[in-house]
Design a protein around this motif. Structure first.
Motif: not given
Length: 1473
Positions: A136, A815-816, A818-819, A823, A876, A879-880, A883
């Motif tokens: 982040e 994971m970034v 995927n984030r 979005r 995971i 933090k995320y 998903m």
């Protein structure tokens, strides 16, 4: 965990709640964060928490490695864990100084990263301080580069470990190698030497291979009484040798040397009084130590550990004038005793430059610690590091003695001559600057070689006025003579040349002048003369020199050149302000000659890179000053821009890669040209415009490579807010043009985008452009353009998800990504609901792409938390989040909003939705499984059925479950949810119930199959494969059939492989229709495929000796060849009849196997199977092989059916015993003279019923006749299919229990005996090569009562009046037994007759006795039971007589025949054999 009672805590473990004693509970401080919900975290330092988490994760893996018997890896992980546990204790202690803490932190993080790599765990990326880098707080590009750097470091670390560069202290070495700058800390504890005079200790670092001193001297002045001359320095003689680089560490060897110079008399033997000259510097000795392993970090040095460096005086090793390198070599190879003389020092290798190590090691390095710099520049010259030093080394000289009888004792005295000229000379670090330098004196040496190095420090502005003057003087040991001595020669050298450049590095042979001592001190007398030998022929000098002349022509001022004397020095300039390059000097001082500015800018590209980067800050300042001072014109813009690109390109070169930090520091701390962006962007746009038009633009590639720093300069110029839209607009055309260009251009295009994103990653920029982009998406009136944009985005995202862009251990990066996808997908979905959901604008393909993208996202491997370790899964989730749930719920919501358009996605979306529902996440399944019922309802409402949905889900379920999806819980949820949904739909309920039943049965079989496919047991895999093949959902041949065929071939089960392929062949017709689904060996029509299959099947049957089956197929093929395709050549195929009659086929045994207990999978649990053994396979061997498949199973030694206690046990039990196949003669063979070779085949083939007989005793037992009370309990097993078939075993679906009376047992025994006699007679008639012994034993055992008793015991047991009266119902059976006894006589007679023809002479007496016994037996039997006759055995040698078969076989063999299939396969039908 609140305290509930005195001395107790109330709380819970992972599963159980309860109370815990206070002594077992450690209360820790926590931090509570608000993230929409409370998150409780330990207040321990992050590194300790990371070590704790790592140890738990490694511990679990360590156990798995132990179970897998990977001994080497187990020991390696164990060692790593012990080290981490020890270091964790040190971290928790809180007693480490800051430098030790940082060093320990580096070791811990290095060890964790290394361990994660070898255990194939996720890579951890860290910041410069070793802390875990939070995604982040970093841009995507910087995060990516951090991953790349971490990968490279770990790779080097693994190489180091593998090559055993460092075994015990690899962490230190790894840290040292990862830093560009290094230092060596030395603490002089004591110096022990019997000198008796003051001395000077010159300590330095030395490369013995290159014979070069590589650092400044550290000077310690030691008093004659054994203490430092400055008593305040006692216990404070500390020095840091700094500015060392990786190149220095790569030297093969590095020594720490200490040269000792005594200060006093010429000779120590002289009396210490005023008569003798004092204060003379005389060479005394040297101390040497190889510190290569210490400085490279291979040896971890304790700060308290002292090293002793022995001292060796010159007189014990070499002459005092010997070359220094010769002396050092002799000292290092000498094994002599130093007598306790030497240095005691403490050493430690430190990482970083002086600023860094002062911060990290404050207890070692403080402001009082002396700094001894490297001779020359460090590998990285940081901005602000201003230096103007000249290192001067007295190399040597050659001085004539002239009128003296002995050689001179030459002393060199040097001054820095300028307006000031004071305190500019530093003899060594730690010493005060002085105004003059006096050399060491060698006693009566013609060619002294001093090799003394010292430093001259002067201001930049005075360089042009400075020169160095050297005076040469003879020193006498007598004080009176020494005072009268004057300087006998001099030399000098200027520090700056006429062109403004500083004195070149290297050797300089200076001109030695002679003359009056006062004139030699007069600057005006010599300064205009040439100072070095290479200037003698320079015509521009005011005076010229000649080697053959001893006078100076011109303005020499009375000085003459001494042609018999020579003097050599070497210099090394370390200046960040003065250059030795004319071109660079012209650029740095461009204001003095502005007319040469253009020329100097162009010359920059040909200047040596090392010189440029050395003056990086000044050069960049000059370039930007030129740009700013010419802001009103563009005359120099391109030249300055190209020069800037050249400099950035230099730094990108591997040789100068460490200067990246210098450039970064310059941009952040020193760059201040606020309007430079206008000029830079103008030139950049010009280059891009030229390139986009397809015109030649030579600098474009260099520009693109340097674009990262160009943008950083632009951003630093305060225009970041407007830069992104402008650059995207200007560069879009160029990037589109490059997209299809060469690889280098496309690579540079990607680098360009990366650099833009990296430089412009600021919240305000991202927010500004994010809103503008989605403003376009939301508000554009051009729906077609918007649709194209969305379609391309969906395809791009799906492609990226499927390609695994990053390595699998880059979890943070994945994971970034995927984030970002999450979005974007959600944002696009909102836009689609707004723009493309109504009937007029509904676009099926667009929504289809959305659904497929969403499902691809939700099912990607990196989001399947169930496959991760608990540690990784928790990280995971914390933090995320999960998903998958977010996207899954979004898919559900959008599906229900499609309304009447849903039917467009049936059956196309059945597979993707199924894939999503199979994800093992309870809430996600409950939310998405109802979509299936909605699909059923939609299709049923439109077509009156849901066959498309049903067929599609059955088709896809096979693939998904085998791939790992689904479990028993899914099966339960699917059944419950669908039936609940259908409960209120009365018209749909029966169909849904049937569908659920169908799918549930298929799921059970698929799950069983998946479970055993990873099993070592081929039998289990075969069973589950057959279960799928016979499933009602498998109406067509599937690839499972060929998997079963392959499994059989692996076991050499050729017969079973043939039956398996036969299933496929029976689906094909003898027609020329094209095959719709399967291809085999390149066949195209069904006829061709079927023929090819038949050829393969016949080959398999031949290998399995099932020639009867092969003949049937050959006949079918012959029918086709003769009547359909008329290929007579193919009619010549052999039909295997000869094999049947002549080749021995051993009969296989059959075994009943029961699998009892709940420990077995459902397809085996509490079931009995009949197994067909292999040729000559004994029950013991079969049972051992069976037990090896189930090593934890318990073997049952009984043959009775076990009770419920065993069937319901959680354990595994196996029961195995031999059973006998029941012969079923085909109707076409009944009542016909069939040879034994044919009949024997049916005794063990085409069998479906099997007997197991167990003798029991009932009633009174006659000890003299056991047959009277021997009953038989018989179990008859009936298999679901005949054997052999597509398996070597089939389940026994029916078991019947019967009991045979002693009389019935006797009848069976007699039938068996007579059949055995008849079979053996036929064998011996057809093959005269058989040995006679088996026939002899069989016949003798029957006719000789002394051997076996024959049937006499049957007569005693059953042929009595008492038995007949008591068992009148057995009258027919008694007649049957008597008939069998009567028939045995002609059989025995035929056998004995045959035996007589075959017997040898040595067995003739045995035969004659057997004949005598037979005559008596025959007489008795024929009298009691009548005579029976057989035809002459010689009439039929290959087969038995027809009359015999009628009369005998009808009485021995059951006449019942089989109905239907005889091949033992699930679907096969055959004509009667």
């Amino acid at each position: 965990m609140p305290l509930c009672l005195s001395g107790w805590y109330r709380g819970y473990l992972s599963r159980n709640k309860g109370v815990f004693p206070v002594s077992f509970v450690q209360v820790k401080e926590v931090i509570i964060e608000k993230r929409g919900y409370e998150v409780v975290m330990s207040a321990e330092m992050p590194l300790v928490k990371e070590v704790t988490t790592t140890l738990r994760e490694w511990g679990s893996i360590w156990k798995q490695l132990f179970v897998a018997n990977k001994e080497a890896r187990v020991k390696q992980v164990q060692r790593l864990m012990w080290e981490l546990m020890e270091w964790r204790s040190q971290l928790l202690s809180g007693t480490l100084p800051s430098d030790e803490f940082k060093e320990l932190k580096q070791k811990v993080t290095s060890k964790i990263d290394y361990g994660n790599k070898i255990l194939e765990l996720d890579q951890v990326v860290r910041d410069d301080d070793g802390n875990i880098l939070e995604p982040e707080r970093a841009s995507v590009i910087s995060l990516f580069r951090a991953h790349e750097e971490a990968t490279a470091k770990i790779g080097e670390r693994i190489k180091e470990e593998q090559s055993n560069i460092q075994t015990d202290h690899s962490g230190i070495s790894a840290r040292i190698q990862s830093s560009p700058t290094h230092s060596l800390y030395v603490f002089v504890r004591n110096f022990v030497c019997r000198i008796g005079e003051d001395s000077e200790l010159f300590m330095s670092l030395y490369d013995p291979n290159k014979q070069t001193i590589i650092s400044e001297n550290y000077l310690v002045r030691w008093g004659s009484k054994g203490f430092p001359k400055e008593i305040d320095m006692l216990n404070n003689l500390k020095v840091v040798f700094t500015d060392l680089g990786n190149k220095d560490l790569s030297r093969e060897k590095i020594y720490l040397i200490c040269q000792i110079v005594r200060v006093g008399r010429m000779d120590l033997k002289e009396a210490n009084n005023k008569k003798f000259t004092q204060g003379l510097r005389r060479p005394f000795g040297v101390a040497v130590m190889d510190i290569s392993d210490i400085i490279k970090g291979k040896i971890e040095c304790d700060e308290e550990k002292q090293y002793f460096i022995p001292f060796f005086p010159y007189v014990l090793v070499v002459a005092e004038n010997d070359f220094l390198h010769t002396l050092l070599n002799k000292v290092t190879t000498s094994r002599g005793d130093s007598g306790g003389q030497g240095l005691w020092v403490t050493m430690k290798a430190l990482v970083g430059d002086i600023v860094q190590i002062r911060k990290e090691y404050p207890h070692l390095v403080d402001r009082s610690t002396v700094v001894a710099r490297k001779l020359g520049f460090p590998e990285i010259i940081m901005p602000g590091d201003v230096r103007n030093d000249i290192y001067l080394t007295l190399q040597g000289g050659d001085f004539d003695k002239y009128n003296k009888t002995t050689q001179k004792n030459v002393e060199v005295i040097m001054w820095v001559c300028d307006e000031e000229g004071k305190n500019s000379i530093c003899l060594g670090a730690g010493d005060k600057a002085v105004s003059e330098y006096r050399s060491v004196i060698y006693y009566q040496v013609k060619q002294p070689r001093w090799m003394e190095t010292f430093k001259v420090c002067v201001q930049e502005i005075t360089y042009c006025q400075i020169h160095l003057r050297f005076m040469f003087r003879h020193r006498s040991s007598q004080e009176s003579k020494d005072k009268s001595e004057k300087n006998f020669a001099m030399a000098f050298v200027r520090l700056m040349k006429e062109d403004g450049t500083v004195l070149q590095d290297g050797l300089h042979e200076l001109v030695v002048f002679k003359g009056d001592s006062k004139r030699m001190e007069d600057v005006n007398c010599y300064l205009n003369l040439a100072s070095t030998r290479n200037h003698h022929s320079d015509p521009h000098k005011m005076s010229t020199l000649s080697r053959s002349s001893s006078s100076v022509s011109g303005g020499g001022g009375g000085l003459s050149v001494s042609s018999r004397d020579s003097f050599t020095i070497s210099t090394l300039v370390c200046s960040t302000k003065l250059t030795q390059n004319v071109g660079l000097l012209g650029l740095l001082k461009w204001r003095t000659r502005p007319e040469l500015l253009k020329e100097n800018l162009e010359k920059l590209k040909i200047i040596d890179g090392e010189e440029v980067v050395k003056f990086l800050q000044d050069t960049l300042d000059a370039l930007f000053n030129i740009m700013m001072e010419h802001s009103q014109t563009d005359d120099y813009d391109i030249l300055v821009f190209d020069a800037l690109i050249y400099i950035i390109g230099l730094i990108a070169d591997r040789k100068f890669q460490h200067f990246n930090t210098v450039l970064e520091a310059y941009i952040k701390q020193h760059f201040s040209a606020t309007l430079a962006y206008k000029k830079l962007m103008s030139v950049l746009k010009r280059y891009l415009d030229v390139s986009s038009r397809g015109e030649q633009c030579e600098p474009i590639l260099r520009t693109l490579k340097a674009l990262e720093y160009i943008f950083k300069f632009i951003v630093r110029s305060q225009c970041r807010d407007v830069l992104l839209p402008l650059m995207l607009r200007e560069l879009s055309g160029a990037l589109i043009t490059m997209a299809d260009g060469p690889h280098d251009e496309r690579k540079n295009s990607l680098e360009l985008l990366n650099n833009i994103l990296e430089v412009l990653s600021r919240n305000n920029v991202v927010r500004h452009n994010h809103s503008s982009i989605f403003s376009f998406v939301s508000c554009s009136s051009c729906l077609l353009l918007l649709q194209d944009f969305l379609m391309e985005s969906f395809l791009l995202f799906k492609d990226l998800i499927g390609k695994h862009v990053y390595p699998s251990d880059w979890m943070a990066m994945i994971m970034v990504q995927n984030r970002v996808f999450l979005r974007a997908i959600n944002t696009y979905a909102d836009t689609m609901k707004e723009k493309f959901l109504n009937n007029d604008d509904f676009e099926v393909q667009l929504w289809n792409n959305y659904f497929h993208l969403a499902v691809a996202f939700i099912t990607q491997e990196s989001l399947q938390l169930q496959h991760f370790s608990p540690t990784k899964r928790n990280k995971i989730l914390a933090k995320y989040g999960d998903m998958r749930r977010l996207i899954g719920f979004a898919i559900r919501d959008i599906w229900y909003k499609l309304g009447s358009h849903k039917i467009c996605f049936i059956p196309g979306m059945v597979g993707p939705i199924l894939e999503m529902t199979l994800i093992p996440e309870e809430e996600l399944r409950r939310a998405t499984i109802p979509i299936f019922f909605d699909m059923i309802t939609c299709e049923h409402a439109r077509f009156g059925n849901f066959s498309k949905f049903e067929n599609e889900i059955i088709l896809k379920l096979d693939h998904e479950v085998e791939g790992g999806g689904g479990d028993e819980r899914y099966m339960q949820l699917l059944e419950t949810i669908l039936l609940d949904c259908a409960a209120e739909k009365h018209t749909l309920r029966p169909q849904v119930q049937h569908f659920v039943s169908l799918v549930k049965g298929l799921l059970i079989r698929l799950l069983d199959y998946r479970t055993v496919m990873s099993d070592d047991s081929r039998n289990n895999r075969m069973s589950c494969t057959v279960n799928l093949l016979v499933s009602p959902t498998f109406s067509e041949i599937s690839w499972y059939l060929y998997k079963l065929r392959d499994l059989h071939l692996e076991c050499e089960n050729y017969t079973e492989a043939a039956y398996t392929l036969l299933l496929h062949s029976r689906l094909l017709k003898w027609s020329d229709d094209m095959c719709s689904q399967f291809e085999f060996h390149g066949s195209q029509t069904q006829r061709q495929l079927k023929e090819t299959l038949y050829d393969t099947i016949i080959d398999y049957f031949d290998k399995g000796k099932m020639w009867e089956e092969a003949i049937t197929l050959c006949k079918e093929l012959a029918e086709q060849y003769e009547n359909e395709i008329f290929d007579y050549e193919l009619l010549s195929k052999r039909l295997f009849y000869e094999n049947i009659m002549k080749i021995l086929r051993p009969k296989p045994d059959y075994f009943a196997v029961g699998y009892y207990g709940q420990g077995y999978p459902p397809f085996l649990r509490n079931k009995v199977f009949i197994h067909r053994g292999k040729e000559y396979e004994r029950r013991e061997d079969f049972q051992n092989q069976l037990m090896s498949q189930f090593p934890s199973a318990v073997r049952l030694n009984t043959t009775t059916m076990p009770g419920d206690d065993i069937k319901n046990s959680p354990l595994q039990y196996i029961q195995c015993f031999t059973v006998q196949p029941v012969l079923e003669i085909p109707p076409r063979l009944k009542n016909k003279p069939v040879p034994d070779q044919i009949i024997n085949f049916y005794k063990s083939n085409y069998v479906q019923r099997f007997h197991y007989s167990r003798p029991v005793r009932k009633g009174p037992v006659d000890p003299n006749n056991e047959f009277a009370s021997m009953w038989i309990e018989r179990t008859t097993f009936t298999t679901v299919y005949k054997l052999p078939g597509i398996l070597r075993w089939f389940e026994a679906t029916d078991m019947k229990h019967t009991t045979l009376s002693p009389l019935e047992n006797a009848i069976e025994t007699m039938e068996s005996t007579n059949e055995k006699i008849l079979t053996m007679i036929n064998q011996y008639q057809s093959d005269w090569s058989l040995p006679i012994n088996p026939l002899s034993m069989l016949l003798n055992g029957i006719v000789d009562p002394a051997v076996m008793g024959g049937f006499a015991k049957y007569e005693k047991a059953f042929f009595t009046e008492e038995y007949t009266q008591q068992h009148q119902e057995d009258r027919d059976k008694l007649l049957r037994l008597k008939d069998l006894i009567a028939w045995q006589i002609p059989l025995l007679g035929g056998g004995i007759s045959l035996h007589g023809k075959r017997v040898t002479d040595d067995l003739r007496p045995f035969h004659e006795r057997m004949e005598e016994c037979f005559k008596q037996l025959k007489k008795k039997v024929e009298k009691e039971y009548g005579a029976r006759e057989l035809p002459d055995m010689d009439e039929r040698k290959s087969t038995r007589p027809r009359s015999m078969l009628r009369s005998f076989r009808q009485s021995v063999i059951s006449i019942s025949s089989l109905q239907g299939s005889e091949c033992g396969t699930p679907t096969k039908t055959h004509p009667d054999r």
